[in-house]
Design a protein around this motif. Structure first.
Motif, short mmCIF file in Angstrom:
data_model
loop_
_atom_site.label_atom_id
_atom_site.label_comp_id
_atom_site.label_asym_id
_atom_site.label_seq_id
_atom_site.Cartn_x
_atom_site.Cartn_y
_atom_site.Cartn_z
N LYS A 98 10.84 43.42 49.23
CA LYS A 98 11.97 44.45 49.47
C LYS A 98 11.55 45.94 49.26
O LYS A 98 12.09 46.78 49.70
CB LYS A 98 13.36 44.24 48.68
CG LYS A 98 12.96 44.29 47.02
CD LYS A 98 14.45 43.75 46.62
CE LYS A 98 14.44 43.68 44.93
NZ LYS A 98 15.62 43.37 44.40
N LEU A 261 15.62 31.68 53.91
CA LEU A 261 16.48 32.64 53.27
C LEU A 261 16.81 33.58 54.21
O LEU A 261 18.01 34.09 54.19
CB LEU A 261 15.80 33.29 51.92
CG LEU A 261 15.77 32.48 50.61
CD1 LEU A 261 14.98 33.40 49.43
CD2 LEU A 261 16.99 31.79 50.24
N GLU A 262 16.04 34.09 55.06
CA GLU A 262 16.48 34.89 56.00
C GLU A 262 17.32 34.45 56.94
O GLU A 262 18.38 35.06 57.22
CB GLU A 262 15.16 35.23 57.03
CG GLU A 262 15.58 36.22 58.12
CD GLU A 262 14.39 36.46 58.93
OE1 GLU A 262 14.35 37.89 59.56
OE2 GLU A 262 13.18 36.08 58.94
N SER A 265 20.75 34.20 55.37
CA SER A 265 21.19 35.67 54.87
C SER A 265 21.99 35.92 56.18
O SER A 265 22.97 36.83 56.00
CB SER A 265 20.12 36.58 54.37
OG SER A 265 19.44 37.03 55.83
N LYS A 266 21.80 35.43 57.30
CA LYS A 266 22.36 35.66 58.60
C LYS A 266 23.74 35.21 58.65
O LYS A 266 24.49 35.46 59.75
CB LYS A 266 21.43 35.65 59.66
CG LYS A 266 20.18 36.50 59.72
CD LYS A 266 19.31 36.24 60.85
CE LYS A 266 18.14 36.99 61.04
NZ LYS A 266 17.44 36.62 62.14
N ASP A 269 27.17 38.16 54.55
CA ASP A 269 26.92 39.42 54.11
C ASP A 269 26.20 39.85 52.99
O ASP A 269 25.62 40.79 52.60
CB ASP A 269 28.10 40.43 54.14
CG ASP A 269 29.07 40.25 55.35
OD1 ASP A 269 28.35 40.72 56.28
OD2 ASP A 269 30.09 39.83 55.33
N TYR A 270 26.31 38.59 51.94
CA TYR A 270 25.75 38.79 50.45
C TYR A 270 25.00 37.50 50.28
O TYR A 270 25.76 36.33 50.21
CB TYR A 270 26.77 39.10 49.59
CG TYR A 270 26.36 39.54 48.52
CD1 TYR A 270 26.22 40.87 47.92
CD2 TYR A 270 26.38 38.47 47.15
CE1 TYR A 270 25.68 41.32 46.74
CE2 TYR A 270 25.85 38.91 46.03
CZ TYR A 270 25.76 40.29 45.71
OH TYR A 270 25.36 40.84 44.37
N LEU A 271 24.04 37.23 49.99
CA LEU A 271 23.05 36.03 49.70
C LEU A 271 22.90 35.77 48.28
O LEU A 271 22.17 36.62 47.59
CB LEU A 271 21.92 35.82 50.46
CG LEU A 271 20.96 34.69 50.14
CD1 LEU A 271 21.90 33.30 50.47
CD2 LEU A 271 19.81 34.60 50.89
N PHE A 306 15.73 39.50 51.32
CA PHE A 306 17.22 38.71 51.95
C PHE A 306 18.10 38.49 50.85
O PHE A 306 19.18 37.96 51.20
CB PHE A 306 16.93 37.69 52.69
CG PHE A 306 15.84 37.79 53.98
CD1 PHE A 306 16.01 38.81 54.87
CD2 PHE A 306 14.51 37.40 54.02
CE1 PHE A 306 15.11 39.17 56.00
CE2 PHE A 306 13.52 37.54 54.91
CZ PHE A 306 13.97 38.63 56.06
N VAL A 307 17.63 38.54 49.69
CA VAL A 307 18.29 37.96 48.40
C VAL A 307 19.30 39.21 47.62
O VAL A 307 18.48 40.13 47.43
CB VAL A 307 17.36 37.40 47.52
CG1 VAL A 307 18.27 36.84 46.21
CG2 VAL A 307 16.76 36.04 48.11
N ASN A 308 20.32 38.87 47.56
CA ASN A 308 21.08 39.89 46.84
C ASN A 308 21.47 39.55 45.26
O ASN A 308 21.38 40.68 44.45
CB ASN A 308 22.50 39.88 47.31
CG ASN A 308 22.38 40.47 48.79
OD1 ASN A 308 22.59 39.75 49.48
ND2 ASN A 308 22.13 41.72 49.06
#
Length: 410
Positions: A98, A261-262, A265-266, A269-271, A306-308
């Motif tokens: 990121k 994970l990509e 995530s799609k 909105d929040y992974l 992709f990770v929140n």
């Protein structure tokens, strides 16, 4: 070194990687483009781990944009030995961090002023370890001489050499557990050739405290809350956000994990990623897994763009309480087999009952086990590579110590 690499990266492939991680304010205005401070980082980025990510995080704090140059497979093989991952896989992994904004494939092994200028970069950033060519030349001597070089602290306790060493140790134990293909006489000859102690748990390849290299010697990684905070973006989901949850080991974080994970995530909105504890992972993976401990796996996953959020020590079964606590809307799993808890309980029974469970096909066949298989199939090469790298680093470190002593005496 090829003409392309001597002259910089004029014909190198460039990739854009939008950054969604936390950033710091820029420290100065770029003298090159008058606006963004562009920071150049380069390296092999083989078996990308949280140490690489931490270096790039620190580099980001020194400017506005981080541009990462990646060496080709041919260059790495020439100077260090064969990489574990292909250049395409390494590019994808670095793009997934990121703090990275752009990726350039084909960076020269010796960083030149031309490569900085061609990519509009103000200076180069690297960790405080030593990297050298096959001839023993400091790969950053040119940018150091031009005062376009800055150092950040290397993350103690992890390196690609160390991770490869862990897997070499793992494979040796696997062979000793009754493999029909294991030839103990051949093994003894290999170990003698490499001057490695011939019992599990001992070697001088950055696997234990016997390793002398200050950079590849395995000093156990010591996690802190500060490090977790630095890796976390600290953002909570917004009202109305669709929250996606996945869980697993995510051991030796790799391109298969990244693609999964990509896609996850799609779906929202929040992974949120739940990471199982080491004993739980061992219960369904068996053998010597996980290769990376829970704290190491937490940072590896947090570095993914992709990770929140990460749940540290998530329960193996996705419960009603977990779904309610995190307000989860979708629960996902990949195409890997789902191990039943106690041999009979489906860990996804609750989300399946609620019709919020989805299977995701990442389209990537990479698994942690396949990485270990690569190490097994090229085991002798990697053992030689690790030993040669450590020897070179020890010599460089000792030379630096002698130089410092001479300067003090003078």
């Amino acid at each position: 070194m090829s003409d392309k690499q001597v002259n910089g990266c004029s014909s190198a492939k460039s990739y854009s990687s939008p950054c969604n991680g936390n950033t710091t304010q820029k420290q100065e205005e770029s003298p090159i483009n008058g606006k963004d401070v562009r920071v150049w980082c380069d390296g092999c980025y083989d078996m990308v781990h949280f140490g690489h990510a931490n270096s790039l995080r620190q580099a980001k704090a020194l400017g506005d944009k981080v541009i990462v140059g990646i060496h080709t497979d041919a260059e790495i093989t020439k100077h260090k030995g064969p990489p574990v991952f292909t250049e395409e896989e390494r590019v994808k992994m670095v793009k997934g961090i990121k703090w990275v904004d752009e990726v350039v494939l084909g960076a020269p092994y010796v960083t030149t002023l031309e490569v900085l200028d061609q990519n509009n970069c103000d200076f180069c950033v690297h960790g405080d370890d030593i990297t050298m060519t096959a001839e023993g030349v400091d790969t950053y001597h040119l940018v150091k001489s031009a005062n376009r070089y800055k150092e950040v602290r290397r993350t103690a306790g992890v390196s690609t050499t160390d991770l490869v060493g862990r897997m070499l140790l793992l494979t040796r134990n696997h062979f000793r557990q009754g493999s029909a293909e294991y030839d103990i006489e051949k093994e003894a000859k290999m170990l003698k050739l490499l001057q490695i102690k011939s019992h599990p748990g001992s070697s001088n390849m950055g696997q234990d405290s016997a390793a002398k290299s200050p950079w590849t010697g395995c000093s156990q990684f010591l996690p802190t809350t500060q490090k977790i905070i630095q890796f976390s973006d600290g953002k909570s989901p917004n009202a109305g956000d669709k929250i996606v949850y996945v869980a697993g080991a995510f051991d030796l974080f790799h391109v298969g994990h990244l693609d999964f994970l990509e896609k996850a995530s799609k779906l929202g909105d929040y992974l949120i990623v739940g990471l199982h504890t080491d004993p739980v992972v061992n219960s369904y993976k068996g053998s010597n897994y996980p290769i990376m401990n829970l704290h190491e796996r937490v940072l590896s996953v947090l570095a993914c763009k992709f990770v929140n959020e990460v749940v540290i020590g998530a329960p193996y079964c996705v419960t009603e309480e977990l779904l309610e606590h995190f307000k989860i809307d979708v629960v996902c799993h990949g195409r890997t087999p789902i191990a039943m808890e106690d041999g009979k309980i489906d860990p996804y029974a609750v989300p399946k009952t609620k019709a919020i469970f989805e299977l995701i096909d990442s389209g990537n066949e990479m698994t942690t086990e396949r990485i270990v298989e690569r190490i097994i199939s090229h085991r002798l090469e990697y053992e030689r590579r690790n030993q040669a790298k450590e020897k070179k680093e020890i010599e460089a470190f000792e030379a630096l110590q002698r130089q410092k002593q001479t300067q003090k005496a003078g």
